[in-house]
Every structure is written in C-alpha cells, then in structure tokens.
Scaffold this active site. Structure first.
Site, PDB file in Angstrom:
ATOM      1  CE1 TYR A   1      -3.246   2.885   0.406  1.00  0.00           C
ATOM      2  CE2 TYR A   1      -2.755   2.953   2.761  1.00  0.00           C
ATOM      3  CZ  TYR A   1      -3.396   3.478   1.652  1.00  0.00           C
ATOM      4  OH  TYR A   1      -4.193   4.595   1.782  1.00  0.00           O
TER       5      TYR A   1
ATOM      6  CG  ASP B   1      -4.005   1.901  -3.501  1.00  0.00           C
ATOM      7  OD1 ASP B   1      -3.572   2.437  -4.544  1.00  0.00           O
ATOM      8  OD2 ASP B   1      -4.701   2.509  -2.663  1.00  0.00           O
TER       9      ASP B   1
ATOM     10  CG  HIS C   1      -9.227   1.439  -4.338  1.00  0.00           C
ATOM     11  ND1 HIS C   1      -8.065   1.612  -5.058  1.00  0.00           N
ATOM     12  CD2 HIS C   1      -9.227   2.410  -3.384  1.00  0.00           C
ATOM     13  CE1 HIS C   1      -7.389   2.639  -4.558  1.00  0.00           C
ATOM     14  NE2 HIS C   1      -8.077   3.142  -3.555  1.00  0.00           N
TER      15      HIS C   1
END
Length: 262
Positions: A107, A150, A253
C-alpha cells in the site's frame, strides 16, 4: 498448481467485512490481498473469513490507518514485512505459498494533494517510499514472485480518464510515474494486467466525490498486479471487477484479479 489472486483496497476491513465476504463467497479467489485495512491485526474479522475457507493469513496493521493483509485458502507462511522509508506505517506484507511463490502486498502512500515535496510532506514520503522499494529490489532481485497492491499511481495515459487534465494531479504526475517505472525496472516486474489487457481505458478507482461515479466514469488504475519474468507467462484472465464499486457501502477501489498456472 493453478490459483487465482485478487487485490483490493478495502478502506476498512471491519467496516466492509460484509462485502469482503461477498467477494469471497461469489468469486472465491484462492488468495485475496487487502490494503488500507485500518485495523490492528488482532481485530481483523478472521472468523467469517476462516469459515469461508481462508484459513491462512499474514498481515501488518495499525489502528485507524494503513494496514495490509493476505488471506489464502492455500497454505502460506509469512515472508517478511518492510518499512520502506522508515515511515513506521503498515504498508507491506509478504507471504510465501506452498508452491514457492512469494506474494508482496503493498500500500504505497497516496501522497497528499499537492505534487510538491517542498510544501507537502506526504508527497515527499511517497517518492521516498518508492525510491526505497526500488533500492530493495536492486539489492535483492526477486524471483518467482508476484507484487500486488494499491500503488497509488496510474502510470499510462489510458490508465486515467483524462491524461492532460491529470498531469498535475497526484497519482499521474511525471515524477511519480518515473519513480514507479524505476521500481518496476529494478525488479524486472511485468505488469500482468496490461499484459492481458494491453489496450484501452482501464480503471480500478473512482472517487467518492462523484455523484454518479459509474456514469461520470472519471477513474484511475491505481491497483496493480505484477510478476517476475520467470512466472509472468503463466498469468492470464486478468480483470477489474468494476461491479464491486457499486456494492452497498463500497470501497472506492474495485478488486483486480489474475490467474497463474504454475
């Protein structure tokens, strides 16, 4: 062994436990990598996930922010967690499957609103994090590995709804794209999603700010699946599950999938 993997920024695993379970029940990926769990590890609702067959988990967490977890039906052991740029954030976890494949779940920092590290500390942290990732992969070249998560950067012109309008917007600035390219080059990572879907607009994130995100369709491809060259040819069936963005109380998302035959 063939297995399907999904990556999803869930934006609070406890708040969105129902839709995580919906995905596990309806799509049943063998491995699910979650980001922005916003939970200490011991508060992740593993009981329901376990009941659905996801009996293995590796994770790093913290209260209210960040957090990464890998849920798996396949036996998996922890294979490390890096605190890149020494931010003290739970942004990386790695798990090794019984077939020897290591999965890195990242992330990357979002970077704040202004793409200028002189006035925005968060943007500097993002660039430093990516630089540290690059250096780590240069120092220890990955093999038989998958990197997902991500990454908070949409690198290609067709990864955003309007390339020219977003050139000065965090997530699509040239300096971020260059930093991400250096990470990719350092590990010789292959972008599996674009290997399978080489052409056309493709998004995995749509802002909560849009009144009708689906109709406006002002998206960005911030979520990625990469693999090392020794296993990249085994990957197929990549897709973004856009429908999940429209589920009740959704993340902003959508999950990204890929299947590997190894």
């Amino acid at each position: 062994m063939s297995f399907t993997l999904a990556t999803w920024n869930i934006n609070s695993v406890r708040l969105r436990e129902p839709i995580v379970c919906k995905l596990l029940e309806e799509e049943a990926p063998d491995v699910l990598c979650l980001q922005e769990c916003k939970s200490p590890v011991d508060k992740i609702p593993m009981e329901r996930f376990h009941a659905l067959g996801y009996t293995h988990m590796v994770a790093r967490g913290q209260k209210g922010y960040n957090g990464v977890a890998i849920l798996s039906k396949i036996p998996m052991i922890e294979a490390g967690a890096e605190d890149h740029a020494n931010l003290g954030h739970a942004r990386h976890i790695a798990g090794k499957l019984e077939n020897g494949v290591t999965i890195h779940n990242f992330y990357v920092p979002a970077g704040g609103d202004k793409p200028d590290r002189e006035i925005n500390e968060k943007f500097g942290q993002k660039l430093d994090y990516l630089t540290d990732m690059r250096d780590a992969f240069r120092a220890d070249a990955p093999e038989k590995a998958i990197l997902v998560g991500d990454l908070n950067i949409a690198p290609r012109e067709d990864d955003v709804w309007d390339h020219k309008k977003l050139l000065k917007i965090v997530s699509h600035t040239p300096v971020e794209i260059e930093h991400l390219a250096q990470v990719q080059d350092a590990g010789k990572w292959v972008d599996i999603t674009r290997q399978d879907i080489p052409d056309g607009l493709l998004y995995s994130w749509w802002s909560y700010r849009a009144k009708d995100w689906d109709e406006a369709d002002k998206g960005r491809r911030l979520d990625h699946v990469w693999a090392t060259p020794d296993i990249s040819a085994s990957a197929h069936s990549s897709r973004v599950m856009r429908a999940a963005r429209g589920w009740e109380q959704p993340s902003d998302h959508a999950p990204v999938f890929a299947t590997f035959d190894l």
